[in-house]
Design an enzyme around this catalytic site. Structure first.
Site, PDB file in Angstrom:
ATOM      1  N   ARG A  15      59.975  61.472 -36.428  1.00 57.01           N
ATOM      2  CA  ARG A  15      61.105  61.444 -37.377  1.00 57.01           C
ATOM      3  C   ARG A  15      60.774  62.109 -38.711  1.00 57.01           C
ATOM      4  NH1 ARG A  15      62.951  55.604 -37.996  1.00 57.01           N
ATOM      5  NH2 ARG A  15      60.721  55.234 -37.833  1.00 57.01           N
ATOM      6  N   GLU A  16      60.026  63.191 -38.635  1.00 55.65           N
ATOM      7  CA  GLU A  16      59.624  63.879 -39.861  1.00 55.65           C
ATOM      8  C   GLU A  16      60.841  64.355 -40.663  1.00 55.65           C
ATOM      9  OE1 GLU A  16      58.532  64.356 -36.824  1.00 55.65           O
ATOM     10  OE2 GLU A  16      56.373  64.726 -36.758  1.00 55.65           O
ATOM     11  N   LEU A  17      61.876  64.804 -39.951  1.00 54.84           N
ATOM     12  CA  LEU A  17      63.042  65.349 -40.665  1.00 54.84           C
ATOM     13  C   LEU A  17      63.772  64.244 -41.417  1.00 54.84           C
ATOM     14  CD1 LEU A  17      64.648  67.898 -41.255  1.00 54.84           C
ATOM     15  CD2 LEU A  17      66.135  67.314 -39.344  1.00 54.84           C
ATOM     16  N   LYS A 114      82.273  59.391 -33.281  1.00 53.02           N
ATOM     17  CA  LYS A 114      81.345  59.488 -32.158  1.00 53.02           C
ATOM     18  C   LYS A 114      81.553  60.770 -31.393  1.00 53.02           C
ATOM     19  CE  LYS A 114      79.596  55.127 -31.530  1.00 53.02           C
ATOM     20  NZ  LYS A 114      79.931  53.713 -31.514  1.00 53.02           N
ATOM     21  N   GLY A 431      77.455  41.491 -41.260  1.00 44.77           N
ATOM     22  CA  GLY A 431      76.265  40.829 -40.727  1.00 44.77           C
ATOM     23  C   GLY A 431      74.978  41.190 -41.426  1.00 44.77           C
ATOM     24  N   GLU A 604      82.689  53.732 -26.886  1.00 47.21           N
ATOM     25  CA  GLU A 604      81.827  54.892 -26.669  1.00 47.21           C
ATOM     26  C   GLU A 604      81.779  55.417 -25.233  1.00 47.21           C
ATOM     27  OE1 GLU A 604      77.211  54.815 -27.180  1.00 47.21           O
ATOM     28  OE2 GLU A 604      78.311  54.670 -29.039  1.00 47.21           O
ATOM     29  N   HIS A 641      83.217  42.855 -33.764  1.00 49.03           N
ATOM     30  CA  HIS A 641      83.227  43.958 -34.731  1.00 49.03           C
ATOM     31  C   HIS A 641      83.094  45.286 -34.003  1.00 49.03           C
ATOM     32  CE1 HIS A 641      82.166  46.600 -38.009  1.00 49.03           C
ATOM     33  NE2 HIS A 641      81.046  46.913 -37.386  1.00 49.03           N
ATOM     34  N   HIS A 694      79.037  53.831 -45.272  1.00 50.00           N
ATOM     35  CA  HIS A 694      78.112  54.877 -44.825  1.00 50.00           C
ATOM     36  C   HIS A 694      77.695  55.808 -45.944  1.00 50.00           C
ATOM     37  CE1 HIS A 694      80.476  53.388 -41.455  1.00 50.00           C
ATOM     38  NE2 HIS A 694      79.328  53.423 -40.835  1.00 50.00           N
ATOM     39  N   CYS A 726      81.453  48.088 -42.018  1.00 47.86           N
ATOM     40  CA  CYS A 726      80.330  47.961 -41.090  1.00 47.86           C
ATOM     41  C   CYS A 726      79.218  47.177 -41.791  1.00 47.86           C
ATOM     42  CB  CYS A 726      79.854  49.350 -40.645  1.00 47.86           C
ATOM     43  SG  CYS A 726      78.772  49.322 -39.199  1.00 47.86           S
TER      44      CYS A 726
HETATM   45  N1  GLN Z   1      76.186  42.960 -37.258  1.00 49.86           N
HETATM   46  C1  GLN Z   1      75.741  44.327 -37.287  1.00 49.86           C
HETATM   47  C2  GLN Z   1      75.377  44.711 -38.691  1.00 49.86           C
HETATM   48  O1  GLN Z   1      75.955  44.191 -39.598  1.00 49.86           O
HETATM   49  C3  GLN Z   1      76.791  45.271 -36.787  1.00 49.86           C
HETATM   50  C4  GLN Z   1      76.280  46.665 -36.696  1.00 49.86           C
HETATM   51  C5  GLN Z   1      77.254  47.697 -36.218  1.00 49.86           C
HETATM   52  O2  GLN Z   1      78.400  47.483 -36.093  1.00 49.86           O
HETATM   53  N2  GLN Z   1      76.839  48.866 -35.937  1.00 49.86           N
HETATM   54  O3  GLN Z   1      74.529  45.545 -38.913  1.00 49.86           O
HETATM   55 ZN    ZN Z   2      79.853  48.556 -37.492  1.00 46.89          ZN
END
Ligand code: GLN
Ligand code: ZN
EC number: 2.1.1.14
Length: 762
Positions: A15-17, A114, A431, A604, A641, A694, A726
């Site tokens: 994972r150098e990059l 995705k 979470g 996915e 989720h 993000h 998220c």
């Molecule tokens: N419970 C996970 C978190 O909070 C959910 C992660 C996810 O949805 N990718 O990281």
């Molecule tokens: Zn999420």
């Protein structure tokens, strides 16, 4: 030329990059230092591929973040708000990828989605009234030259115009048709420039062809390529597809002037039927994707040679290739020291797949059984693992009522409302909290045996208490313990269940600088001990507010692992579901009243063709989820989720999961999902993410108030939860606390507005 690959991993075997890029973001290294690391990684890849005996090597598969973004950037599809920042190209590129907040301005990242049916994410290009397509000087040309200097006449690769249009967003009333002429010119210019530099073959990736195609889609494809191919000059164009079959476009593909067609014979089994039924043009080269680019098991040579035999009957010129880019598998099994060598023999990562390609090619041309073929046959003849009869008996005995939770959701939700007595618009998080260096170090030290289990747990408990305090002070209603004991969630569960294998270095890029290390489902999956109970119970003992138990769902565990190829995904998922059911009941027994079962990856693996959605996936994936929570008391609230995908078209299946509450990414990108929730009278209580986690950007209170208003315009207020979109593990603490504070304050403001509204007027 007889062997090639579609693309190679780029993050570096260690994972150098990722690390270099993160250092660059923190201004610890210069742009030049980042470029130097990138160059080293490219050179190392080319060297490996060449050494393995692959005769045509792709270039342009390297990326600082995402290759769809690279193609958009190359074509100047960069919205004005980013151009206005007037940053250097590399920084402008990163602003698109992750947002920018600094002296030059404040912009969010492009949205991320995705990539087809994988756990890789691409950035969604945006076309609008200001879009001026032109060819910029970005990566592709320089990297071709770089390969040439290294003695390689590489095959430049980029995303083709049809897939680009298919995956993009169109704003200001613009449509794909508005950009066809400009795209044709730009692609022709790119091809011309590459040919001038000495390129022979050029690969245009058109995976969007494996979706169902309408007449309009086919017409658009034909229009684009008739024009581009008429201007290709001396270039040989490889039209590359992957992730499925090209049923609806085969005629188009064979009749247009492509020089090579890249087809997937792993996920696109139907491609073989197409070729056999309709033939393959004599003037084209078939790039046959026969090595699985998405899974890590050794290829069965006998089966593959039989397939190649069938292809030989139809196609004259065949180049052996992978079914997809090798981006989706780790670098090499050579760096794995913990997996029993007897087991490791069954695995092939990117580098080993190169050897497989060469060995198959040699066997094909030798027309006799080479030692490699014999060794491979021997491997497949030896049993790989021992079955677990008990779990298989349990699965065989499952009845329809095992999948059904009682009483019905409406009734349950009323019971739960009394039980929890939460305010309107309850606030919560998904979470995880920031995985700081200290948190990661604690896990690493424990893993290495440098600290005792007591020390390890004491640290986690301290971190949990600290975050429980923060959550209480912020005024959140439903708390979480923070997931400090977890690295990757699927890895964490796999590690605690029987039947999985783990790699030390099996990293696969998920998005940008984020990698995952998918576990391998090696055999039958069984729960042998409680997994999350101690951590959840501890957290609950520290606060009067409800703490959510936190599990990863069976479909996600399956989809984010490398699955078995010897049993169906349905059976593997049911095994995992039964294991998790045990965990849920254990949590409930120990006083945990709200349990979240994350299914971020549900969408996915949805088949790319609509006709397969139910029969090949949802018909077993939805019941598998229900199995996990089906046996809890009505007072226990089940949350789930989901993130990162378009859920609109499977919204009914999501409601049918029968969870009580769902949180997902929805409001931040656009409001379409909210409209859908409204239209289908979505029953599950729902927390559409009110801000984007993000990016490090801190959303303002007003911004969040606006989003909550948008949500309330479409969803009954009694059904709405407020949360980020998220988990927060990738963020830093200050921005996390600041963002959550704004979120809670925004919620409080809207609650007050609602209280006023509902006051009777006299
Ligand atoms: N419970 C996970 C978190 O909070 C959910 C992660 C996810 O949805 N990718 O990281
Ligand atoms: Zn999420």
């Amino acid at each position: 030329m007889t062997t090639t690959i579609i693309g190679y991993p780029r993050i570096g075997a260690h994972r150098e990059l990722k690390f270099a890029t993160q250092h660059y973001f923190k201004q610890r290294i210069s742009a030049q230092e980042l470029q130097d690391t990138a160059k080293k990684l490219r050179q190392a890849n080319w060297h490996t591929i060449k050494q393995a005996g692959i005769d045509q090597i792709p270039t342009g598969d390297f990326s600082f973040f995402d290759t769809t973004l690279d193609t958009a950037f190359l074509l100047n599809i960069v919205p004005k708000r980013y151009q206005d920042l007037k940053l250097a190209p590399l920084d402008e590129y990163f602003a698109l990828a992750r947002g920018y907040q600094g002296e030059a301005g404040d912009v969010k990242a492009l949205s991320m989605k995705k990539w087809f049916n994988t756990n890789y994410h691409y950035l969604v290009p945006e076309f609008d009234q200001d879009t001026q397509i032109k060819v910029r000087d970005w990566q592709l040309f320089a990297q071709f030259k770089e390969a040439k200097a290294a003695g390689i006449n590489a095959r430049p690769t980029l995303v083709g115009p049809y897939t680009l249009l298919h995956l993009s967003r169109f704003l200001d009333g613009k449509q794909p048709a508005d950009f066809v002429a400009a795209l044709v010119d730009a692609y022709a210019e790119i091809i011309g420039r590459l040919v001038d530099e000495g390129a022979e073959w050029i690969q245009l990736d058109e995976p969007a062809l494996v979706f169902d195609q309408t007449d309009a889609d086919r017409a658009l494809f034909k229009q684009l390529y008739t024009a581009i191919l008429s201007k290709k000059g001396a270039a040989k164009i490889l039209l590359q597809t992957y992730f499925g079959d090209v049923t609806d476009s085969y005629q188009n593909l064979t009749s247009l002037a492509f020089d090579g067609l890249g087809l997937d014979f792993i996920e696109g089994k139907v491609n073989l039927d197409l070729l056999t039924a309709q033939g393959f043009p004599k003037d084209k080269v078939l790039f046959a994707g026969v090595i699985n680019g998405k899974n890590i098991w050794r290829t069965n040579y006998d089966k593959t040679l039989a397939l190649l035999g069938q292809l030989d009957d139809v196609a004259d010129k065949i180049v052996l290739s992978t079914s997809t880019s090798l981006l989706h598998v780790p670098y090499t099994t050579k760096n794995e020291t913990k997996i029993d060598p007897a087991e490791l023999r069954y695995l092939a990562f990117a580098e080993e797949k190169l050897t497989e390609l060469r060995e198959l090619d040699e066997a094909r041309h030798a027309k006799r059984e080479t030692p490699a073929v014999l060794a491979n046959r021997h491997l497949f003849a030896t049993p790989r693992y021992e079955e677990d009869p008990a779990i298989n008996a349990k699965i065989a005995a499952l009845k329809p009522e095992d999948y059904k939770r009682l009483p019905a959701r409406k009734e349950r939700l009323a019971i739960q409302a009394k039980e929890f007595n939460l305010p309107i618009l309850p606030t919560t998080t998904i979470g995880s909290f920031p995985q700081t260096a200290a948190v990661r170090k604690n896990r690493a030290e424990f893993r290495k045996g440098n600290i005792t289990e007591e020390e390890y747990t004491a640290f986690n408990h301290k971190e949990e208490r600290r975050w429980l305090k923060i959550q209480e002070e912020l005024g959140l209603d439903v708390l979480v313990h923070g997931e400090f004991e977890r690295n990757d969630m699927v890895e964490y569960f796999g590690d605690n269940l029987k039947g999985f294998r783990f790699t030390e270095n099996g990293w696969v890029q998920s998005y940008g600088t984020r990698g995952v290390k998918p576990p391998i489902i090696w055999g039958d999956v069984v729960r042998t001990h409680p997994i999350t109970v101690a951590e959840s119970v501890y957290a609950q003992s520290q606060t009067d507010k409800p703490v959510k138990g936190m599990l990863t769902g069976p479909v996600t565990i399956l989809n984010w692992s490398f699955p078995r190829e010897d049993v169906s995904p349905k059976v593997s998922t049911e095994q995992i579901a039964l294991a998790l059911q045990g965990e849920v009941l254990d949590l409930e027994k120990h006083g945990i009243k709200i349990i979240q079962i994350d299914e971020p990856a549900l969408r996915e693996n949805l088949p790319l063709r609509k006709k397969d959605w139910n029969s090949k996936y949802l018909d077993w994936a939805v019941p598998a989820f229900r199995l996990v929570g089906a046996k809890v008391q009505p007072t226990t609230q089940i949350h789930t989720h989901m993130c990162y995908s378009e859920f609109g078209d499977i919204i009914e299946a999501i409601d049918a999961l029968d969870s009580d509450v769902i949180s997902f990414e929805a409001a931040r990108a656009d409001m379409t999902l909210l409209d859908v929730l409204h239209d289908v009278h979505f029953e599950t209580h729902v927390g559409p993410g009110v801000y984007d986690i993000h990016s490090p950007r801190v959303p303002s209170k007003d911004e969040i108030v606006k989003i909550i208003h948008e949500i309330l315009r479409r969803i009954p207020k009694e059904n709405v939860w407020i949360n980020p979109d998220c988990g927060l593990k990738t963020r830093e603490e200050p921005e996390t606390v600041a963002s959550l504070r704004n979120m809670v304050d925004a919620t409080k403001q809207v609650r007050e507005e609602l209280a006023h509204e509902s006051q009777p007027t006299v």
